[in-house]
Structures are given as C-alpha cells and as structure tokens.
Scaffold this motif. Structure first.
Motif, PDB file in Angstrom:
ATOM      1  N   LEU A 288       0.536  -1.266  -0.592  1.00  0.00           N
ATOM      2  CA  LEU A 288      -0.012   0.120  -0.535  1.00  0.00           C
ATOM      3  C   LEU A 288       0.902   1.126   0.216  1.00  0.00           C
ATOM      4  N   GLU A 289       2.048   1.600   0.883  1.00  0.00           N
ATOM      5  CA  GLU A 289       2.703   2.565   0.798  1.00  0.00           C
ATOM      6  C   GLU A 289       3.582   2.557  -0.700  1.00  0.00           C
TER       7      GLU A 289
ATOM      8  N   ARG B  81       3.266   6.188  -2.289  1.00  0.00           N
ATOM      9  CA  ARG B  81       3.509   7.176  -3.508  1.00  0.00           C
ATOM     10  C   ARG B  81       4.014   7.237  -4.926  1.00  0.00           C
TER      11      ARG B  81
ATOM     12  N   LYS C  54     -10.460   6.101  -3.161  1.00  0.00           N
ATOM     13  CA  LYS C  54     -11.279   6.795  -2.102  1.00  0.00           C
ATOM     14  C   LYS C  54     -12.632   7.465  -2.719  1.00  0.00           C
TER      15      LYS C  54
ATOM     16  N   ASP D  24      11.975   9.543  -0.112  1.00  0.00           N
ATOM     17  CA  ASP D  24      10.374   8.665   0.695  1.00  0.00           C
ATOM     18  C   ASP D  24      10.123   8.494   2.382  1.00  0.00           C
TER      19      ASP D  24
ATOM     20  N   SER E 268       6.673   5.695   6.133  1.00  0.00           N
ATOM     21  CA  SER E 268       5.234   5.870   7.197  1.00  0.00           C
ATOM     22  C   SER E 268       5.154   5.397   8.121  1.00  0.00           C
TER      23      SER E 268
ATOM     24  N   PRO F 177      -2.905   5.906   4.126  1.00  0.00           N
ATOM     25  CA  PRO F 177      -2.600   7.193   3.844  1.00  0.00           C
ATOM     26  C   PRO F 177      -4.276   7.802   2.544  1.00  0.00           C
TER      27      PRO F 177
END
Lengths: 273, 228
Positions: free
Chosen positions: A210-211, A215, A225, B219, B222, B228
């Motif tokens: 997901l990260e 990005r 969303k 970066d 997180s 996010p």
C-alpha cells in the motif's frame, strides 16, 4: 502487518505465470540453437535433448504460447464493458495507451533530473502499458514468423520461398529484442529498482504494498477513496510460506534470464549462423 | 397412361435445358481459365520433366530469370542477360587445380549457409556429382524451374517451386551490398535493428536514471498503522 492493495486477479496472474514459463523455455531453446557451435549453446540444447529436440520443444511451446495468447484475446472480450464503449477504453482502469501516458513519461523523466515533482500515476504506469502491448507485438511478429518457419512448405504455398529467409531474420531479431527488454528492463523495474527491492511480488501475489502504491500511484488511491472502493481492495499479507514460493519463483526466473543474457553476450562473437 | 408419362418428360426436358443454358460444370471452367489450376496439375506430376518441357525455345539458348541480374553483361540482343559461368554445363571447366581442392577453399562464402552448417549437408547433396552444372544451365538440377523437384524434395517432402525460391546461400543481411542483392532482407534486418536499438536507447538510460533517482528520493517512512 502492513496492508496491501489488490491489483491482479488470479486469471491475470495465471496468464503472467504461463508467459514467464513459456518465454523462458523459448529463450533457452532458441538461444541454444542459435549458439549451437559454442559449448554454452550445446549445454542449453542438451537440456532439451540436443539440437533437434530443442527445435521440437521450441515449436511446441510456440504453438502453446499462441494458444494462450488466443485465450487471452477471448478473455479481453469478456473484460471490455461493451455498454460503455468507447469511454471505458480510455479510462484510467484500461491498458489502452492514452495521451496522458506521454505526459506522465515526460514528467517522470523530468523528475529523474529534479526538474518537476513525481507524476501522480493512476492504476497503470506508462511502462506497464508498454510492456503489456510489447507482448502483443511480439506474439504477432514472433508467432507469425515462427509459424512460417515451423511449416515452411505450407507457408511457401502462400508466399515466395525467399520470405522464409526474411522470416528467419525477423524472428531472430525480434526475439533478441524481446529477451533484451525482459531480461534487462522488465526485470530491473519489477524486481531490482530501489523501491521494489528485493522484489515486487504483486503480479504473483495479486496485491501490492500500500505504501508504494500511495507514493507512486496517488491518483489511483484518490479515485478508489472517492468511489468508496478502497476498503474492498485492501488485503492482508500472505503467510510466509507463500511469500517464499513467490520469491523463489521470481528469483529463479530472473536468474535464468540473467544467465541467458550474460551467456548470450559473452558468446556473441562465436555465432556461426 | 399418357398423363402419367408427361411429368418425367417434363423433368427430362428441364434437365437438358438447364444443362444447355447453365453451361459447363464449374470445375472444368476453372481448369480452363485458372493458371493456378493448371500449375497445380503440372506440379502433381512425377517431378521428372521431359526434355521438351524444359528445353529453351528457339533463339533463346539461355533461360533468363528476371530479377537475377547480378554481375551481368549483355550477351546478345535477343537473349536475356547472362552471368559469368552461371550457364555452363560444367561450371569448373578449365579451372586449374580444381581436382585438388575442396569446395570450401574456393567458395568460402557459399559454405556459410544454414544447410551446410546446421544440416550437415555436403555441397554435393544439392549440387550433384561431377561435372557440377552452373545454377542457370538449362539442364542443371538447381535451375529454378526444376530445383524443387530435383533437389529440395529429396529432403523436404512436397517442396513446391515457390519453396525452392528460398535463398540457400543467403547474403549477410547486415552488409550494404545486400540492399542490392536481396533488398527485402536488408530492409527487414535494418528496420528490426532500428526498432530494437530505439527501444534500448530509450529504456536503458530511462531505467538507470530512474533507479538512481529513487535512491536519492526522500521517501517518508510511513508510520505503522497509518492509512494514506
């Protein structure tokens, strides 16, 4: 445990896995025949039972690949939302190239040099679309010329015999292009580039980190969303054993590819025919 | 009684009329009109041709092959152009030391072909015993008009004349001279090289730069659990 974003359906992963497998067989048997005069080529052919055996397997696997390609075309017919044509083909969920891909490409290159911010990609990056359509191009060129060479007598009843000379060279050069692209660029982007290192498992596992997605593809996440579809796309990490299987498969494929790439480059001066 | 026979008579009359009006059965027409059909009938022969089938016509002692005009000089106003030593019954007539040398030592380039290198063929399996006829001699087994039947089909079952058009001694496609001798091959080769070179010239630097840029991009790590 970090969440993952669902990205590929099982059938898409199956297509990719079959392609990995058959592509490597074709690369090894084809290069083996091409380098038959070198010990390296002889060793490659030995895996398939010698020069003639490698030829047989190369032809059989080629036909199988064309069959899978035909199945993929049928699959595409079911993917297209016929009611919403042509709009859905131009949308962000589609693989069809779009002018904004060119914009993303230019902005991406600008970002390499620090000239602009990183492009906010949607579901598919331009390099992914390129790789996807490159397979189509390759299937048509390699499959077409390969069929001509596999059935030369039949082919020459439609076209002059010298087109077999042409087909042979087109087949060889297109194969070198495909192998070079996959073994250098595709493997690097998918497995080795810093953000994905040690390996981007998403095409094997079905989901991506997901990260990384947040990005690299914020536009996609924003869209999910606003549509309220993010929740249903979130999945969990798979157990370690499955992860290990994907890693081993991916690295085995990459090792095979690099072995073929390096061997082919090292022996390039000894090609006799 | 009379009435009962009228129907068969009508039918017979109709049949005769239709046969006359509709003309011949279509296969026969096709045979008469289609060169392909006649060619196929010819191809289905034994593959052995009578002399009268292959002998050149009067005043044309040499068979001209359009398109094959390599190193030519005009021979006579009526005949086609001829190539040096490519029309002889014995192509090595009066060549010194011929008997003591191998084919490869004189024809180095010709020995670099798929059949010799990969198929392990000897030159004679195609070119035949002594004397070795020139390719375009009118009785040569490798003359394009009978090459497929006399030579290729020994190994490639069902080889057609078109199949015999495959260029055994293929020129190196990368050479500039190939644009003259086999233009399609040279163009295909260089177009493919162009496509491959273009792809690599674009994507290799692109991917390397990308990797470098990612190494230097900050970066944000997180926070665990944050969406996010």
């Amino acid at each position: 445990m970090s969440k993952r974003l669902y990205r590929f359906t099982p059938i898409q992963r199956l297509f990719h896995g079959l392609l990995v497998f058959t592509f490597l067989i074709q690369a090894a048997s084809g290069l083996g025949r091409m380098y038959m005069e070198t010990p390296w080529g002889k060793a490659l052919c030995l895996v398939f039972g010698g020069y003639d055996g490698a030829g047989e397997i190369h032809r059989g696997t080629g036909l199988f690949m064309l069959g899978v390609f035909a199945l993929h075309l049928v699959y595409l017919l079911f993917c297209i939302q016929w009611r919403q044509l042509p709009g859905c083909l131009m949308g962000p969920d589609s693989m069809v190239p779009h002018p904004r891909d060119l914009g993303h490409f230019l902005q991406h290159v600008g970002w390499f040099f620090g000239l602009c911010p990183e492009p906010s990609l949607d579901r598919w990056g331009y390099w992914e679309k390129f790789d996807y359509w490159a397979v189509f191009w390759g299937m048509v060129i390699l499959g077409g010329s390969g069929l001509m060479l596999a059935y030369p007598i039949f082919a020459s009843s439609f076209m002059p015999g010298w087109s077999l000379n042409v087909a042979f060279w087109v087949h060889r050069l297109e194969a070198l292009l495909a192998m070079g692209h996959v073994f250098m660029i595709h493997f690097f982007i998918g497995h080795l580039r810093p953000r994905h290192f040690p390996m981007d498992r998403s095409i094997f596992q079905g989901s991506a980190r997901l990260e990384t997605m947040a990005r690299e593809r914020p536009a996609w996440l924003d869209r999910l969303k606003t549509d309220g579809k993010l929740g249903e796309r979130l999945t969990d990490e798979v157990p370690l054993a499955r992860k290990a299987i994907y890693m081993v498969f991916g690295y085995a494929a990459m090792a095979a590819g690099l072995y073929l790439l390096v061997g082919a480059l090292l022996h390039a001066t000894h090609i006799t025919w | 009684m009379e009435k009962k026979r009228i129907i068969p008579r009508w039918l017979a009359g109709l049949l005769v009329a239709s046969a006359v009006l509709w003309g011949q059965a279509s296969p026969a027409q096709e045979e008469a009109a289609s060169p392909l059909y006649r060619y196929k009938a010819y191809e289905a022969s034994t593959g052995y041709y009578e002399a009268y089938e292959t002998r050149p016509r009067h005043q044309r002692p040499l068979i001209g092959i359009t398109g094959l005009r390599e190193g030519v000089f005009p021979y006579s106003p009526t005949a086609a152009s001829v190539r040096n030593r490519s029309r002889l019954g014995d192509s090595h007539r009066a060549l010194s030391f011929y008997n003591r040398r191998t084919c490869e030592s004189c024809h180095t380039k010709a020995s670099e072909n798929l059949h010799s290198i990969r198929g392990n063929l000897t030159c004679r399996q195609c070119h035949g015993g002594e004397p070795i006829a020139s390719i375009h001699h009118y009785r040569s087994p490798l003359n394009p008009i009978r090459r497929h039947a006399y030579v290729c089909s020994k190994c490639h079952q069902g080889a057609s004349a078109s199949y015999g058009g495959y260029i055994i001694h293929e020129p190196n496609p990368a050479l500039a001279s190939t644009f003259r001798t086999f233009p399609v091959l040279a163009w295909a080769f260089w177009i493919m090289i162009g496509i491959a070179g273009g792809t690599f010239a674009l994507f290799i630097p692109h991917t390397v730069l990308w990797a470098i840029r990612e190494l230097f991009s900050r970066d944000k790590p997180s926070k665990p659990g944050s969406t996010p």
